[in-house]
Design an enzyme around this catalytic site. Structure first.
Site, PDB file in Angstrom:
ATOM      1  N   TYR A  62       0.818  -1.209   0.000  1.00 19.40           N
ATOM      2  CA  TYR A  62       0.000   0.000   0.000  1.00 19.40           C
ATOM      3  C   TYR A  62       0.852   1.260   0.000  1.00 19.40           C
ATOM      4  CZ  TYR A  62       0.713   0.867   5.035  1.00 19.40           C
ATOM      5  OH  TYR A  62       1.253   1.147   6.267  1.00 19.40           O
ATOM      6  N   CYS A  63       0.196   2.352  -0.422  1.00 22.11           N
ATOM      7  CA  CYS A  63       0.787   3.684  -0.412  1.00 22.11           C
ATOM      8  C   CYS A  63      -0.331   4.658  -0.081  1.00 22.11           C
ATOM      9  CB  CYS A  63       1.458   3.990  -1.752  1.00 22.11           C
ATOM     10  SG  CYS A  63       0.345   3.975  -3.166  1.00 22.11           S
ATOM     11  N   HIS A  64      -0.229   5.882  -0.505  1.00 29.70           N
ATOM     12  CA  HIS A  64      -1.246   6.868  -0.155  1.00 29.70           C
ATOM     13  C   HIS A  64      -2.471   6.809  -1.072  1.00 29.70           C
ATOM     14  CE1 HIS A  64      -2.697  10.506   1.810  1.00 29.70           C
ATOM     15  NE2 HIS A  64      -2.979  10.993   0.621  1.00 29.70           N
TER      16      HIS A  64
END
Length: 74
Positions: A62-64
């Site tokens: 995941y990231c933003h």
């Protein structure tokens, strides 16, 4: 690659064999906010460090906004 929604991830993290949470954002982003128990590996470090990731459990990357995580998974 599969997407997982927040509700499913919450349940999955409570199971006996939870996935590894891999945060591919930068250090400063991780310092502001991250999921408890996650592992930080900024996107630019993944090519050199991917072999350190476990192969015996699922990964949730995941990231933003999802763009970096999608690139890492691809």
């Amino acid at each position: 690659m599969q997407s997982v929604d927040v509700r499913r991830l919450s349940v999955w993290l409570q199971e006996s064999a939870p996935p590894l949470l891999l945060d591919v954002r930068e250090d400063w982003e991780y310092a502001i906010a991250h999921l408890p128990g996650s592992t930080l590996m900024p996107m630019g470090e993944v090519p050199a460090r991917h072999d350190t990731l476990p192969r015996d459990r699922p990964l949730v990357v995941y990231c933003h906004h999802g763009m970096r995580s999608a690139q890492v998974v691809a």
